[in-house]
Design a protein around this motif. Sequence first.
Motif, PDB file in Angstrom:
ATOM      1  N   CYS A  30      66.748  37.690  40.264  1.00 50.89           N
ATOM      2  CA  CYS A  30      66.751  39.126  39.970  1.00 50.89           C
ATOM      3  C   CYS A  30      65.464  39.578  39.288  1.00 50.89           C
ATOM      4  CB  CYS A  30      67.937  39.480  39.077  1.00 50.89           C
ATOM      5  SG  CYS A  30      69.538  39.056  39.771  1.00 50.89           S
ATOM      6  N   HIS A  31      64.747  38.647  38.656  1.00 51.44           N
ATOM      7  CA  HIS A  31      63.563  39.045  37.886  1.00 51.44           C
ATOM      8  C   HIS A  31      62.295  38.384  38.406  1.00 51.44           C
ATOM      9  CE1 HIS A  31      65.622  41.554  34.978  1.00 51.44           C
ATOM     10  NE2 HIS A  31      66.543  40.621  34.823  1.00 51.44           N
ATOM     11  N   CYS A  64      74.586  33.334  33.199  1.00 46.37           N
ATOM     12  CA  CYS A  64      73.301  32.974  32.585  1.00 46.37           C
ATOM     13  C   CYS A  64      73.376  31.652  31.817  1.00 46.37           C
ATOM     14  CB  CYS A  64      72.841  34.065  31.605  1.00 46.37           C
ATOM     15  SG  CYS A  64      72.517  35.654  32.393  1.00 46.37           S
ATOM     16  N   VAL A  97      61.502  38.832  29.672  1.00 46.17           N
ATOM     17  CA  VAL A  97      61.326  39.759  30.791  1.00 46.17           C
ATOM     18  C   VAL A  97      60.838  41.119  30.273  1.00 46.17           C
ATOM     19  CG1 VAL A  97      62.580  41.028  32.598  1.00 46.17           C
ATOM     20  CG2 VAL A  97      63.079  38.608  32.186  1.00 46.17           C
ATOM     21  N   GLU A  98      59.787  41.638  30.870  1.00 46.81           N
ATOM     22  CA  GLU A  98      59.206  42.936  30.460  1.00 46.81           C
ATOM     23  C   GLU A  98      58.843  42.948  28.976  1.00 46.81           C
ATOM     24  OE1 GLU A  98      59.016  45.725  32.669  1.00 46.81           O
ATOM     25  OE2 GLU A  98      59.929  44.640  34.336  1.00 46.81           O
ATOM     26  N   PHE A 139      62.293  33.922  29.387  1.00 47.97           N
ATOM     27  CA  PHE A 139      63.345  34.909  29.111  1.00 47.97           C
ATOM     28  C   PHE A 139      62.751  36.245  28.676  1.00 47.97           C
ATOM     29  CE2 PHE A 139      65.834  30.959  27.714  1.00 47.97           C
ATOM     30  CZ  PHE A 139      66.534  30.870  28.905  1.00 47.97           C
ATOM     31  N   VAL A 166      60.568  42.181  26.502  1.00 47.80           N
ATOM     32  CA  VAL A 166      61.674  42.664  25.669  1.00 47.80           C
ATOM     33  C   VAL A 166      61.903  41.771  24.447  1.00 47.80           C
ATOM     34  CG1 VAL A 166      64.200  42.756  25.663  1.00 47.80           C
ATOM     35  CG2 VAL A 166      62.913  44.112  27.318  1.00 47.80           C
ATOM     36  N   VAL A 200      68.053  40.319  25.153  1.00 49.26           N
ATOM     37  CA  VAL A 200      68.531  40.015  26.513  1.00 49.26           C
ATOM     38  C   VAL A 200      69.985  40.453  26.685  1.00 49.26           C
ATOM     39  CG1 VAL A 200      68.964  38.194  28.211  1.00 49.26           C
ATOM     40  CG2 VAL A 200      66.883  38.135  26.819  1.00 49.26           C
ATOM     41  N   GLN A 222      71.676  46.514  29.780  1.00 53.33           N
ATOM     42  CA  GLN A 222      71.018  46.506  31.098  1.00 53.33           C
ATOM     43  C   GLN A 222      71.808  45.683  32.109  1.00 53.33           C
ATOM     44  OE1 GLN A 222      69.863  45.156  28.281  1.00 53.33           O
ATOM     45  NE2 GLN A 222      68.720  43.278  28.604  1.00 53.33           N
ATOM     46  N   HIS A 223      72.564  44.682  31.611  1.00 53.29           N
ATOM     47  CA  HIS A 223      73.378  43.868  32.526  1.00 53.29           C
ATOM     48  C   HIS A 223      74.831  44.284  32.380  1.00 53.29           C
ATOM     49  CE1 HIS A 223      69.950  41.048  31.519  1.00 53.29           C
ATOM     50  NE2 HIS A 223      69.819  41.233  32.815  1.00 53.29           N
ATOM     51  N   ALA A 277      68.439  31.038  36.159  1.00 54.13           N
ATOM     52  CA  ALA A 277      69.477  32.042  36.423  1.00 54.13           C
ATOM     53  C   ALA A 277      68.874  33.447  36.523  1.00 54.13           C
ATOM     54  CB  ALA A 277      70.541  32.010  35.323  1.00 54.13           C
ATOM     55  N   CYS A 278      67.715  33.651  35.916  1.00 51.56           N
ATOM     56  CA  CYS A 278      67.080  34.976  35.929  1.00 51.56           C
ATOM     57  C   CYS A 278      66.204  35.160  37.167  1.00 51.56           C
ATOM     58  CB  CYS A 278      66.195  35.183  34.689  1.00 51.56           C
ATOM     59  SG  CYS A 278      66.711  34.331  33.189  1.00 51.56           S
ATOM     60  N   ASP A 322      69.754  29.422  31.169  1.00 53.48           N
ATOM     61  CA  ASP A 322      68.805  28.722  32.040  1.00 53.48           C
ATOM     62  C   ASP A 322      67.921  29.766  32.715  1.00 53.48           C
ATOM     63  OD1 ASP A 322      67.584  27.362  34.247  1.00 53.48           O
ATOM     64  OD2 ASP A 322      69.118  25.796  34.042  1.00 53.48           O
ATOM     65  N   ASN A 336      75.957  44.043  38.015  1.00 53.81           N
ATOM     66  CA  ASN A 336      74.796  43.246  38.449  1.00 53.81           C
ATOM     67  C   ASN A 336      74.910  41.766  38.053  1.00 53.81           C
ATOM     68  OD1 ASN A 336      73.866  43.438  35.700  1.00 53.81           O
ATOM     69  ND2 ASN A 336      72.715  45.284  36.183  1.00 53.81           N
ATOM     70  N   VAL A 337      75.582  41.450  36.948  1.00 48.86           N
ATOM     71  CA  VAL A 337      75.823  40.047  36.590  1.00 48.86           C
ATOM     72  C   VAL A 337      77.346  39.885  36.503  1.00 48.86           C
ATOM     73  CG1 VAL A 337      75.391  38.218  34.902  1.00 48.86           C
ATOM     74  CG2 VAL A 337      73.648  39.962  35.291  1.00 48.86           C
TER      75      VAL A 337
HETATM   76  C1  HEC Z   1      72.162  39.359  39.061  1.00 50.72           C
HETATM   77  C2  HEC Z   1      70.903  39.948  38.650  1.00 50.72           C
HETATM   78  C3  HEC Z   1      70.373  39.676  37.263  1.00 50.72           C
HETATM   79  C4  HEC Z   1      70.303  38.466  36.606  1.00 50.72           C
HETATM   80  C5  HEC Z   1      70.862  37.127  37.039  1.00 50.72           C
HETATM   81  C6  HEC Z   1      69.565  38.718  35.395  1.00 50.72           C
HETATM   82  N1  HEC Z   1      69.226  40.029  35.300  1.00 50.72           N
HETATM   83 FE1  HEC Z   1      68.161  40.919  33.823  1.00 50.72          FE
HETATM   84  N2  HEC Z   1      68.364  42.714  34.709  1.00 50.72           N
HETATM   85  C7  HEC Z   1      69.011  42.942  35.898  1.00 50.72           C
HETATM   86  C8  HEC Z   1      69.000  44.363  36.181  1.00 50.72           C
HETATM   87  C9  HEC Z   1      69.592  45.038  37.404  1.00 50.72           C
HETATM   88  C10 HEC Z   1      68.358  44.978  35.090  1.00 50.72           C
HETATM   89  C11 HEC Z   1      68.091  46.452  34.886  1.00 50.72           C
HETATM   90  C12 HEC Z   1      66.740  46.760  35.361  1.00 50.72           C
HETATM   91  C13 HEC Z   1      66.410  48.210  35.158  1.00 50.72           C
HETATM   92  O1  HEC Z   1      67.140  48.920  34.498  1.00 50.72           O
HETATM   93  O2  HEC Z   1      65.350  48.586  35.650  1.00 50.72           O
HETATM   94  C14 HEC Z   1      67.960  43.919  34.185  1.00 50.72           C
HETATM   95  C15 HEC Z   1      67.263  44.127  33.014  1.00 50.72           C
HETATM   96  C16 HEC Z   1      66.851  43.120  32.156  1.00 50.72           C
HETATM   97  C17 HEC Z   1      66.095  43.310  30.946  1.00 50.72           C
HETATM   98  C18 HEC Z   1      65.639  44.635  30.360  1.00 50.72           C
HETATM   99  C19 HEC Z   1      64.234  44.897  30.786  1.00 50.72           C
HETATM  100  C20 HEC Z   1      64.156  45.990  31.752  1.00 50.72           C
HETATM  101  O3  HEC Z   1      63.281  45.925  32.590  1.00 50.72           O
HETATM  102  O4  HEC Z   1      64.981  46.917  31.700  1.00 50.72           O
HETATM  103  C21 HEC Z   1      65.889  42.076  30.393  1.00 50.72           C
HETATM  104  C22 HEC Z   1      65.138  41.749  29.131  1.00 50.72           C
HETATM  105  C23 HEC Z   1      66.500  41.123  31.263  1.00 50.72           C
HETATM  106  N3  HEC Z   1      67.088  41.767  32.317  1.00 50.72           N
HETATM  107  C24 HEC Z   1      66.495  39.758  31.041  1.00 50.72           C
HETATM  108  C25 HEC Z   1      67.154  38.832  31.838  1.00 50.72           C
HETATM  109  C26 HEC Z   1      67.149  37.412  31.584  1.00 50.72           C
HETATM  110  C27 HEC Z   1      66.376  36.709  30.479  1.00 50.72           C
HETATM  111  C28 HEC Z   1      67.924  36.835  32.543  1.00 50.72           C
HETATM  112  C29 HEC Z   1      68.289  35.378  32.715  1.00 50.72           C
HETATM  113  C30 HEC Z   1      68.764  34.653  31.556  1.00 50.72           C
HETATM  114  C31 HEC Z   1      68.423  37.906  33.390  1.00 50.72           C
HETATM  115  N4  HEC Z   1      67.928  39.088  32.931  1.00 50.72           N
HETATM  116  C32 HEC Z   1      69.262  37.726  34.481  1.00 50.72           C
HETATM  117  C33 HEC Z   1      69.559  41.993  36.728  1.00 50.72           C
HETATM  118  C34 HEC Z   1      69.703  40.649  36.430  1.00 50.72           C
END
Ligand code: HEC
Length: 423
Positions: A337-338, A306, A346-347, A344, A349, A403, A293-294, A333-334, A330, A298-299
């Motif tokens: 975007c989240h 992170c 998120v959704e 951690f 996961v 993640v 996903q990242h 850091a999320c 940390d 995007n990262v």
């Molecule tokens: C610079 C932006 C950015 C950062 C910083 C970031 N993410 Fe994401 N993340 C994204 C994007 C874009 C997606 C894809 C979302 C989608 O496909 O709908 C994503 C998807 C995810 C998903 C999959 C769930 C889903 O909805 O598809 C997880 C789990 C996740 N991120 C966790 C984290 C965590 C934990 C951190 C911090 C440690 C983090 N992310 C930092 C941009 C970021």
Amino acid sequence: MMTSVATTPPPLSTAYLGDNATTCGSCHQTLKESWSATPHANAWQTLVDDTATTQLYCIQCHSTGFDDEYNFSGQLVTAGQNTDGYDDNPRTGLQGVQCEACHGPMSPNPAPHTPQLATAFSGEVCAKCHLHYDEWRTSAHGTVLDGMTREEFFDEWDGSCSVCHISEGFIMAKDSADWAGMTLTAENANQVTCVTCHDPHSDDNSSQLRTLADVSSPYGGPAYNNGAYMITGLGKGMICAQCHHARRSSSSIQSQFNNGSAHPGPHESPQADMVMGYATYEIPGYTYVRDAQHTTSNVADMCVDCHMYTVAVPYDQAGTPVKGHSFAPDVRACAGCHNNTPTFDVEGVQSEITHLLDSLGVMLPQDTTGHVMAATDTIVWTRKQREAGYTYLFVEQDKSKGVHNYNYARTMLENAITYLLAP
Ligand code: HEC
Ligand code: HEC
Ligand code: HEC
Ligand code: HEC
Ligand code: HEC
Ligand code: HEC
Ligand code: HEC
Ligand code: HEC
Ligand code: HEC
């Protein structure tokens, strides 16, 4: 400030050449040239450009050999040990962070020198000026050898381990030009120190990172004909990928399946492979979704963005923010975007991956404490369990619970479970 850190190395001589690297450069010309392009060489000028009144408080870190310590108001706190250095004998030849700031004073005649390389390696030499030291010292990187002597390391660990577990082994393998003239003996063995990741003499990469080269990982699965593949395109995270990748070739994986193993799985460090979406054992006939996903779109700097979240610390009076050096991810850091996520997970996961991992775990042989057995064999474990067990360990040892790559972690666990349930 600066009270919690260790002192600089004891001097080999008490006096500094203090000639702005001229003498050292007469024999070490290439090193002098590359050092001259680093911020260290220019540290005095930055100070002068920044403030008209160069206070002693500031000078202590922007010069060479300064070992008295001053607090913020410029008042003397601690008297130094050396009788020479910028505090004792201020002269233009000691302005900036020169060779002798790390290698120790070498006057009057440096030619028969025995520079203290061990102390230069240690990280403590940087502590005097860089507050990154405090976080680093208590991190996993700063404690790799705690409780272990150098002799024990070399007795118990073979040279192949040194490449990722100690500083000297890494530099020898990854930066052989800089290694020239040094030897790896039981006398050398430092943790994953500052100079593992940072090259003190070169500014070729951002923040003097030692290497951002592509990494050849030994196993890329069917997509790479069971051969090596390149870990590439992770931005500054490429410094992390040098060590944080799986270590098994196709034949060593087959050997684990044929014979069992005392150390099954990919090694404790398959994070870069997980991010890339390659290198687990892929069961023939099953579909694996690789896309993380990242991505760097995007990262930008994978791993680093992170795991090294930038925080403001009272570095100097301006409070310049610095990169976190605990290397722990940390949650701040999320946030951007989240939607200010407090965890951690998120959704959900991480919950989902943990649940799948537990579901697979109970299908594998357990030890008396109810955990999956640490070693595999050909008696208690069936072959299918040994194959599915590799997947289990790959996800467990990655430790991010989805993640790093939700799709890849999920499909490999689902496939392993389906495979075990199939007749
Ligand atoms: C610079 C932006 C950015 C950062 C910083 C970031 N993410 Fe994401 N993340 C994204 C994007 C874009 C997606 C894809 C979302 C989608 O496909 O709908 C994503 C998807 C995810 C998903 C999959 C769930 C889903 O909805 O598809 C997880 C789990 C996740 N991120 C966790 C984290 C965590 C934990 C951190 C911090 C440690 C983090 N992310 C930092 C941009 C970021
Ligand atoms: C007269 C020439 C000469 C001068 C001047 C000189 N060096 Fe060296 N240095 C050498 C040689 C020769 C070696 C051994 C290199 C090798 O084996 O490739 C060496 C090795 C080193 C090493 C590695 C030692 C080890 O244990 O492996 C360091 C560090 C070093 N020098 C730092 C310095 C510094 C700092 C200065 C200035 C204060 C300096 N040198 C001045 C000739 C010199
Ligand atoms: C005498 C103090 C001092 C010592 C010792 C010292 N540094 Fe520095 N370092 C500085 C100063 C001051 C700067 C900033 C120079 C400037 O920009 O003017 C700096 C800059 C740097 C930078 C560049 C940062 C950037 O933004 O590009 C790196 C990397 C670095 N130091 C790493 C180290 C390492 C690793 C060690 C130990 C081996 C070390 N330093 C030892 C004072 C020191
Ligand atoms: C404890 C040691 C220390 C003291 C004291 C100190 N500095 Fe620094 N300074 C550093 C280091 C280390 C860096 C490199 C920062 C980095 O890149 O991490 C630096 C960087 C700088 C920079 C470059 C910043 C940038 O963003 O590029 C300036 C300008 C500076 N210092 C000015 C000062 C001034 C003015 C003072 C006194 C008020 C001072 N420093 C006191 C260690 C120190
Ligand atoms: C910020 C601290 C620092 C500064 C400044 C520094 N060194 Fe080093 N030096 C080290 C460390 C740490 C090592 C061992 C790791 C490595 O080689 O990268 C080393 C290794 C060396 C070596 C042996 C390895 C090789 O590459 O040949 C020589 C020679 C050397 N330094 C000379 C110098 C000279 C000359 C200068 C000034 C022009 C200088 N150093 C400035 C920290 C420093
Ligand atoms: C495991 C690798 C690693 C180790 C060990 C490490 N660093 Fe770093 N360091 C990095 C990375 C990656 C960056 C971020 C580079 C960037 O964003 O440009 C960084 C950034 C820096 C910077 C640049 C300025 C900033 O934003 O903070 C300085 C200075 C620095 N580190 C000093 C140190 C010192 C001193 C130590 C030891 C106490 C150390 N580092 C240990 C990887 C490491
Ligand atoms: C390709 C780099 C690499 C090599 C080579 C390597 N390791 Fe590691 N190892 C790592 C990394 C990175 C970690 C930390 C991963 C983590 O904790 O997520 C690690 C972790 C470990 C751990 C777990 C540490 C703990 O405290 O839980 C052990 C034990 C270990 N390695 C042993 C070895 C041995 C023994 C060798 C040599 C036979 C070796 N390693 C070779 C990269 C490597
Ligand atoms: C020179 C090899 C090397 C490099 C480069 C490296 N690491 Fe490590 N890392 C290790 C080793 C070895 C350990 C395990 C130490 C132990 O447990 O004994 C480790 C441990 C860790 C841990 C703790 C894992 C745990 O299970 O607690 C994190 C997080 C980590 N590293 C992140 C990073 C990041 C982020 C980078 C890049 C900025 C990086 N590492 C670069 C070798 C390395
Ligand atoms: C999107 C943000 C993100 C990126 C990118 C990322 N990580 Fe992680 N990493 C995490 C999170 C979140 C965890 C799990 C922390 C937890 O659940 O406690 C983690 C766990 C880890 C761990 C285990 C840490 C521990 O304490 O158990 C290591 C080691 C690690 N990552 C290394 C890396 C490396 C190497 C890379 C680059 C190849 C990387 N990570 C890329 C967010 C990220």
